[in-house]
Design a protein around this motif. Structure first.
Motif, short mmCIF file in Angstrom:
data_model
loop_
_atom_site.label_atom_id
_atom_site.label_comp_id
_atom_site.label_asym_id
_atom_site.label_seq_id
_atom_site.Cartn_x
_atom_site.Cartn_y
_atom_site.Cartn_z
N TYR A 92 0.78 -1.21 0.01
CA TYR A 92 0.23 -0.03 0.02
C TYR A 92 0.76 1.37 -0.13
CZ TYR A 92 -4.03 3.08 1.22
OH TYR A 92 -4.99 3.90 1.33
N ALA A 93 1.90 1.22 0.78
CA ALA A 93 2.95 2.34 0.95
C ALA A 93 3.56 2.74 -0.31
CB ALA A 93 3.96 2.34 2.04
N SER A 94 3.73 1.81 -1.12
CA SER A 94 4.35 1.89 -2.58
C SER A 94 3.60 2.41 -3.52
CB SER A 94 4.80 0.46 -2.83
OG SER A 94 5.54 -0.51 -2.04
N LEU A 95 2.21 2.18 -3.54
CA LEU A 95 1.48 2.76 -4.34
C LEU A 95 1.10 4.33 -4.00
CD1 LEU A 95 -1.52 0.14 -4.91
CD2 LEU A 95 0.25 0.84 -6.46
N ILE A 96 0.99 4.44 -2.52
CA ILE A 96 0.83 5.90 -2.11
C ILE A 96 2.02 6.85 -2.60
CG2 ILE A 96 0.35 7.46 -0.04
CD1 ILE A 96 -0.81 4.99 1.35
N PHE A 97 3.27 6.36 -2.52
CA PHE A 97 4.35 6.98 -2.54
C PHE A 97 4.41 7.46 -4.05
CE2 PHE A 97 8.76 6.80 -4.44
CZ PHE A 97 9.29 7.92 -4.03
N LEU A 98 3.99 6.53 -5.02
CA LEU A 98 4.13 7.00 -6.36
C LEU A 98 3.37 8.20 -6.74
CD1 LEU A 98 4.17 3.35 -7.97
CD2 LEU A 98 5.94 5.13 -8.25
N VAL A 99 2.26 8.30 -6.18
CA VAL A 99 1.20 9.26 -6.32
C VAL A 99 1.69 10.53 -5.53
CG1 VAL A 99 -1.04 10.19 -6.34
CG2 VAL A 99 -0.71 7.74 -6.84
N ALA A 100 2.14 10.17 -4.12
CA ALA A 100 2.42 11.45 -3.33
C ALA A 100 3.88 11.95 -4.06
CB ALA A 100 2.60 11.12 -1.94
N VAL A 101 4.76 11.34 -4.28
CA VAL A 101 5.97 11.98 -4.84
C VAL A 101 5.68 12.89 -6.15
CG1 VAL A 101 6.76 10.02 -6.23
CG2 VAL A 101 8.33 11.60 -5.07
N GLY A 102 4.82 12.38 -6.83
CA GLY A 102 4.53 13.36 -8.05
C GLY A 102 3.74 14.65 -7.70
N LEU A 103 3.08 14.56 -6.43
CA LEU A 103 2.26 15.83 -5.91
C LEU A 103 3.38 16.53 -5.48
CD1 LEU A 103 -0.32 17.20 -5.07
CD2 LEU A 103 -0.24 16.11 -3.00
N THR A 104 4.28 15.79 -4.77
CA THR A 104 5.52 16.54 -4.10
C THR A 104 6.29 17.24 -4.88
OG1 THR A 104 5.39 15.13 -2.24
CG2 THR A 104 7.49 16.32 -2.45
N LEU A 105 6.65 16.67 -6.08
CA LEU A 105 7.55 17.23 -7.16
C LEU A 105 7.04 18.48 -7.67
CD1 LEU A 105 10.20 16.67 -8.81
CD2 LEU A 105 8.67 15.39 -10.41
N ILE A 106 5.68 18.31 -7.90
CA ILE A 106 5.11 19.70 -8.42
C ILE A 106 4.81 20.51 -7.57
CG2 ILE A 106 2.77 20.39 -9.51
CD1 ILE A 106 2.50 17.76 -10.53
#
Length: 301
Positions: free
Chosen positions: A16-30
Motif C-alpha cells: 500500500y505504501a508503494s502505491l501511495i508513494f508513487l502518487v504522493a511523490v508526483g504531488l510533492t515534485l510539482i
C-alpha cells in the motif's frame, strides 16, 4: 495478534505504501518546483487506473498474450501523463503560476471536478478490474507465508526505482540541475538562460506520469471505481504534508509510516483504518509544523 498475521499486515502495508508513494511523490515534485498544490492530481491517478484497465482488458479480449498487460500499465500511465498532464499545464496552469495560491487551488479543484465527470461519461459507474498482472506472477512464500509476488516484489521495487530515479535525475543530470535552479530562484535561473517555462512543463508532466502510474499499478489489486481519485488525493496530501511539502525522500518515509499504520489498523482496530493517515499527519504537524523533513524558509518580498 499472531506473528503470521503481523507479517501479513507488514506485507500489506509495504504494498500500500508503494502505491501511495508513487502518487504522493508526483504531488510533492510539482509543488516543490511549481509551487502549485494540484488538487487534480487525484484525477490523474484515477484516469491512469481506468486507462490501464481498458488497455489490458482489450488486449486480453483480443486474444493477445496476458503478459502484454504489463507494458499496457506503463503505456496507460504515459498516455495520461503526457496528454492530460501536458494539456493541463500548457493550457491552464501556466496562466496562473503568478496568481494567488487560493486561485490556483480553486482552479485545480475545478479541473478535478471536471475530470471526475469525464470519467463517469466515458466509463460509467460500473467497477473495472484487471487481474491478469496479479495472476501471472502467482504467489511467493515469505517466511512460510504465501503472498502475491506482484504486491511483494513488483510494487516495492518500482517505488524504490522511482525514488532512486528521481534522485539521480535531479542531482546528476543537466535537466535536473536546471529544475533545481528554477526551484531556488526562477528569476536568476532565467537570467542565465534557463527556460523556466520548459522546466515547469517537464516537471508537471513527470509528476502527472507518476500519479497515473500509481493508478495503473493499483488496477490489478483493487476495483477501479468512481471516487477513487478523491480518496487518493487526500491520502497523497497527508503523505506530502507529513514529510514536508517538496521533500521527495521524506515522502518515501512518510508513505511507509502511513501505509504500515493503516495496514495494522485493519487487523487491530478496523474502525480506525480510515482515520490513521490523518491522525498521523495531525500528530506530526503538531510537533513539526513544516513536516518531518521540512524547514522554515525566508519569505521572498
Amino acid at each position: 495478534m499472531t506473528l503470521n498475521l503481523a507479517f501479513i499486515a507488514l506485507l500489506d502495508g509495504l504494498s500500500y505504501a508503494s502505491l501511495i508513494f508513487l502518487v504522493a511523490v508526483g504531488l510533492t515534485l510539482i509543488f516543490g518546483v511549481l509551487g502549485v498544490l494540484n488538487v487534480a492530481h487525484g484525477s490523474l491517478y484515477a484516469l491512469g487506473a481506468y486507462t490501464a484497465a481498458t488497455f489490458g482488458g482489450q488486449l486480453v479480449a483480443a486474444g493477445w498474450s496476458p503478459w502484454l498487460t504489463y507494458p499496457a500499465l506503463v503505456a496507460a500511465a504515459l498516455c495520461v501523463g503526457l496528454v492530460v498532464g501536458g494539456l493541463m499545464e500548457r493550457l491552464l496552469l501556466r496562466r496562473i503560476y503568478d496568481k494567488d495560491p487560493v486561485l490556483q487551488l480553486l482552479v485545480t479543484f475545478a479541473v478535478f471536478m471536471m475530470l471526475e465527470n469525464v470519467q463517469r461519461m466515458i466509463w460509467g459507474v460500473q467497477p473495472y478490474y484487471m487481474a491478469s498482472p496479479l495472476q501471472l506472477l502467482g504467489n511467493v512464500s515469505v517466511f512460510g507465508i504465501n503472498y502475491t509476488a506482484y504486491q511483494t516484489i513488483v510494487l516495492p521495487v518500482l517505488a524504490l526505482a522511482a525514488l532512486l530515479g528521481l534522485r539521480f535525475f535531479l542531482r546528476r543530470t543537466d535537466a535536473g540541475a536546471q529544475i533545481m535552479a528554477v526551484t531556488e530562484d526562477r528569476e536568476a535561473a532565467t537570467a542565465i538562460g534557463i527556460d523556466a517555462t520548459r522546466v515547469y512543463f517537464v516537471t508537471f508532466v513527470v509528476g502527472a506520469i507518476l500519479a497515473a502510474l500509481g493508478g495503473a499499478l493499483a488496477t490489478p489489486t483493487t476495483s477501479v471505481v468512481p471516487g477513487m481519485g478523491a480518496n487518493m488525493i487526500v491520502l497523497s496530501f497527508a503523505v506530502a504534508a507529513s514529510a514536508g511539502l517538496g521533500q521527495i525522500e521524506g515522502a518515501a518515509l512518510s508513505a511507509l509510516i502511513i501505509g504500515m499504520a493503516r495496514s495494522f489498523a485493519v487487523y487491530l482496530a478496523p474502525e480506525f483504518e480510515v482515520l490513521m493517515p490523518y491522525l498521523i499527519m495531525v500528530v506530526i504537524l503538531l510537533f513539526r509544523p513544516y513536516g518531518l523533513f521540512g524547514t522554515v524558509q525566508a519569505r521572498k518580498i
